[in-house]
Design a protein around this motif. Sequence first.
Motif, PDB file in Angstrom:
ATOM      1  N   SER A   1       0.813  -1.215   0.000  1.00  0.00           N
ATOM      2  CA  SER A   1       0.000   0.000   0.000  1.00  0.00           C
ATOM      3  C   SER A   1       0.849   1.268   0.000  1.00  0.00           C
ATOM      4  CB  SER A   1      -0.926   0.015   1.213  1.00  0.00           C
ATOM      5  OG  SER A   1      -0.167  -0.082   2.411  1.00  0.00           O
ATOM      6  N   GLY A   2       2.178   1.122  -0.036  1.00  0.00           N
ATOM      7  CA  GLY A   2       3.066   2.284  -0.048  1.00  0.00           C
ATOM      8  C   GLY A   2       4.217   2.067  -1.009  1.00  0.00           C
ATOM      9  N   SER A   3       5.398   2.436  -0.564  1.00  0.00           N
ATOM     10  CA  SER A   3       6.575   2.311  -1.407  1.00  0.00           C
ATOM     11  C   SER A   3       7.022   0.853  -1.519  1.00  0.00           C
ATOM     12  CB  SER A   3       7.724   3.155  -0.823  1.00  0.00           C
ATOM     13  OG  SER A   3       8.913   2.954  -1.565  1.00  0.00           O
ATOM     14  N   SER A   4       7.675   0.545  -2.634  1.00  0.00           N
ATOM     15  CA  SER A   4       8.186  -0.804  -2.876  1.00  0.00           C
ATOM     16  C   SER A   4       9.634  -0.967  -2.421  1.00  0.00           C
ATOM     17  CB  SER A   4       8.085  -1.133  -4.367  1.00  0.00           C
ATOM     18  OG  SER A   4       8.890  -0.241  -5.119  1.00  0.00           O
TER      19      SER A   4
ATOM     20  N   GLY B   1      -3.671   8.069  -9.875  1.00  0.00           N
ATOM     21  CA  GLY B   1      -5.048   7.581  -9.881  1.00  0.00           C
ATOM     22  C   GLY B   1      -5.333   6.548  -8.814  1.00  0.00           C
ATOM     23  N   LEU B   2      -4.330   6.127  -8.045  1.00  0.00           N
ATOM     24  CA  LEU B   2      -4.531   5.133  -6.985  1.00  0.00           C
ATOM     25  C   LEU B   2      -4.686   5.832  -5.641  1.00  0.00           C
ATOM     26  CD1 LEU B   2      -1.865   2.427  -7.936  1.00  0.00           C
ATOM     27  CD2 LEU B   2      -4.339   2.221  -8.150  1.00  0.00           C
ATOM     28  N   ARG B   3      -5.515   5.286  -4.780  1.00  0.00           N
ATOM     29  CA  ARG B   3      -5.678   5.832  -3.438  1.00  0.00           C
ATOM     30  C   ARG B   3      -4.527   5.375  -2.547  1.00  0.00           C
ATOM     31  NH1 ARG B   3     -12.153   4.682  -2.374  1.00  0.00           N
ATOM     32  NH2 ARG B   3     -12.924   5.889  -4.169  1.00  0.00           N
ATOM     33  N   LYS B   4      -4.333   6.099  -1.452  1.00  0.00           N
ATOM     34  CA  LYS B   4      -3.211   5.787  -0.565  1.00  0.00           C
ATOM     35  C   LYS B   4      -3.346   4.419   0.099  1.00  0.00           C
ATOM     36  CE  LYS B   4      -1.989  10.570   0.509  1.00  0.00           C
ATOM     37  NZ  LYS B   4      -1.806  11.590   1.585  1.00  0.00           N
TER      38      LYS B   4
ATOM     39  N   MET C   1      -1.076   4.784 -16.920  1.00  0.00           N
ATOM     40  CA  MET C   1      -1.683   5.140 -15.631  1.00  0.00           C
ATOM     41  C   MET C   1      -3.151   5.552 -15.798  1.00  0.00           C
ATOM     42  SD  MET C   1       1.343   7.019 -13.463  1.00  0.00           S
ATOM     43  CE  MET C   1       2.005   8.022 -14.783  1.00  0.00           C
ATOM     44  N   SER C   2      -3.829   4.875 -16.712  1.00  0.00           N
ATOM     45  CA  SER C   2      -5.249   5.150 -16.953  1.00  0.00           C
ATOM     46  C   SER C   2      -6.139   3.971 -16.562  1.00  0.00           C
ATOM     47  CB  SER C   2      -5.479   5.474 -18.433  1.00  0.00           C
ATOM     48  OG  SER C   2      -5.084   4.382 -19.249  1.00  0.00           O
ATOM     49  N   ARG C   3      -5.529   2.871 -16.120  1.00  0.00           N
ATOM     50  CA  ARG C   3      -6.310   1.682 -15.803  1.00  0.00           C
ATOM     51  C   ARG C   3      -5.666   0.929 -14.649  1.00  0.00           C
ATOM     52  NH1 ARG C   3      -8.275  -2.878 -20.194  1.00  0.00           N
ATOM     53  NH2 ARG C   3      -9.314  -4.260 -18.722  1.00  0.00           N
ATOM     54  N   SER C   4      -6.480   0.486 -13.698  1.00  0.00           N
ATOM     55  CA  SER C   4      -5.989  -0.291 -12.556  1.00  0.00           C
ATOM     56  C   SER C   4      -5.987  -1.768 -12.907  1.00  0.00           C
ATOM     57  CB  SER C   4      -6.860  -0.051 -11.320  1.00  0.00           C
ATOM     58  OG  SER C   4      -6.782   1.300 -10.911  1.00  0.00           O
ATOM     59  N   LEU C   5      -4.942  -2.471 -12.463  1.00  0.00           N
ATOM     60  CA  LEU C   5      -4.776  -3.899 -12.735  1.00  0.00           C
ATOM     61  C   LEU C   5      -4.560  -4.622 -11.418  1.00  0.00           C
ATOM     62  CD1 LEU C   5      -2.319  -3.560 -15.769  1.00  0.00           C
ATOM     63  CD2 LEU C   5      -4.805  -3.799 -15.855  1.00  0.00           C
ATOM     64  N   HIS C   6      -5.661  -5.129 -10.857  1.00  0.00           N
ATOM     65  CA  HIS C   6      -5.609  -5.845  -9.587  1.00  0.00           C
ATOM     66  C   HIS C   6      -6.014  -7.301  -9.820  1.00  0.00           C
ATOM     67  CE1 HIS C   6      -4.933  -2.195  -7.279  1.00  0.00           C
ATOM     68  NE2 HIS C   6      -5.977  -1.638  -7.886  1.00  0.00           N
ATOM     69  N   PRO C   7      -5.110  -8.259  -9.652  1.00  0.00           N
ATOM     70  CA  PRO C   7      -5.475  -9.665  -9.872  1.00  0.00           C
ATOM     71  C   PRO C   7      -6.399 -10.243  -8.809  1.00  0.00           C
ATOM     72  CG  PRO C   7      -3.239  -9.508  -9.044  1.00  0.00           C
ATOM     73  CD  PRO C   7      -3.684  -8.112  -9.311  1.00  0.00           C
ATOM     74  N   ASP C   8      -6.579  -9.532  -7.697  1.00  0.00           N
ATOM     75  CA  ASP C   8      -7.466 -10.005  -6.634  1.00  0.00           C
ATOM     76  C   ASP C   8      -8.811  -9.291  -6.652  1.00  0.00           C
ATOM     77  OD1 ASP C   8      -6.471  -7.568  -5.949  1.00  0.00           O
ATOM     78  OD2 ASP C   8      -5.878  -8.090  -3.915  1.00  0.00           O
ATOM     79  N   SER C   9      -9.179  -8.708  -7.796  1.00  0.00           N
ATOM     80  CA  SER C   9     -10.426  -7.942  -7.887  1.00  0.00           C
ATOM     81  C   SER C   9     -11.629  -8.790  -8.263  1.00  0.00           C
ATOM     82  CB  SER C   9     -10.265  -6.808  -8.907  1.00  0.00           C
ATOM     83  OG  SER C   9      -9.873  -7.327 -10.165  1.00  0.00           O
TER      84      SER C   9
END
Length: 390
Positions: free
Chosen positions: A17-20, A65-68, A171-179
């Motif tokens: 949820s933060g830095s990598s 575009g992502l929330r914190k 950075m126009s689309r979210s890619l979450h494999p757990d969605s």
Amino acid sequence: MVIRVLPARKGGIYTNSGSSQALINYLEHEAKEEVDPKRSIFFDQKREGIASHEVQEHIDTNVKGLRKNKPHFHSVVISPSRAELRHLEGDEEKLKSYTRQVMDNYAQNFKNRHQGKVEGKDVVWYATLHKDRQYSGLDEEVQTGQAQPKQKKQGEQTHIHVVVSARDQTMSRSLHPDSGSRQFNYNAWLTKSKKDFEQSFGYRPVITEAQQKQRLEKQVNRLERGGLLLDREQMHDIGRNQKYSPDFWKRMNEVERGAKKGDVFTPRQAYERLIENPEPKERKDKGAKKPDILPSKVESVKYKSKSVNSDTESITGKRQDKKLEVHHLAEKGEQKIDKHTDASSDQKFRPVRIDITPLIGALRFESVPNTGGHATGKDDDFRRRARRRR
């Protein structure tokens, strides 16, 4: 072949949820112990020898575009089996090319009605190759006292770690494999990736009975630690009788879930669930025609027809009695006959005429309700209706 998205835990290495930075430093540290410390160990879809600071910068800045509190990246691990590693003969280039195939499949399994398809070039990801593994507190060998935490595992342990951004290149689309399956088809991704390995490298998986027994032993050990003691010989007999089929392993997983919930708490219940055979489903032939009336309903139809016949007989009897009564009254000269009596079977029904002229007049423009008067013409009618709408 084991391919999975690692779960993110708060405060752990894989927190996303933060830095990598913490994850990149860990992956670099584990890889540099095995190779030249000055060598860059990351690679992506096209390049190799990428520095860790470039990886961290690209992953951490690709978050518009992502929330914190939402995931900024995901961690994927690709773990070939020992047989698959022996088949590749330790060729790192083949593992890297296979990693690129897996990530192409990863991108193609994202679905969205309003947005287009995702391709491999649209995903931001970096990977590194590790040759060693260490035991953790969750491993069975550590829990049974056979090994210590952070002790190196024996044998071939080569695997690949992938850090993939939760946003695409633009950075126009979210890619979450757990969605969920509507956004990402997880099972299709795994199946396609395994087939690609077999087709690309000519590998044919062969699972021996010893491997099946070893898998069953691990599952029985987990059940024993949960408090369910099973007879190992009987379990192996059940597995052999069912030829260690996918249905057998499916029922084993159901027993394990039931033991955790408390639904299965005796060995007898576990054996019954493993031995029970599901009822075979009836096959439907495409060419076969369905009967018009089912056999079970024939008797009820016959019974209804008999009752209808008896009713019609009683009705016709009553009508004949009424006819005789009408003739008898006519002979006596009485002219009054009941309206509901059917004087003759040949008498035709005469419909009643209803004058609907007042109704038609009410629907025309001459009569406008709720306006306080009657219209004198079409223009007056239009003005009155417009006033009423206001």
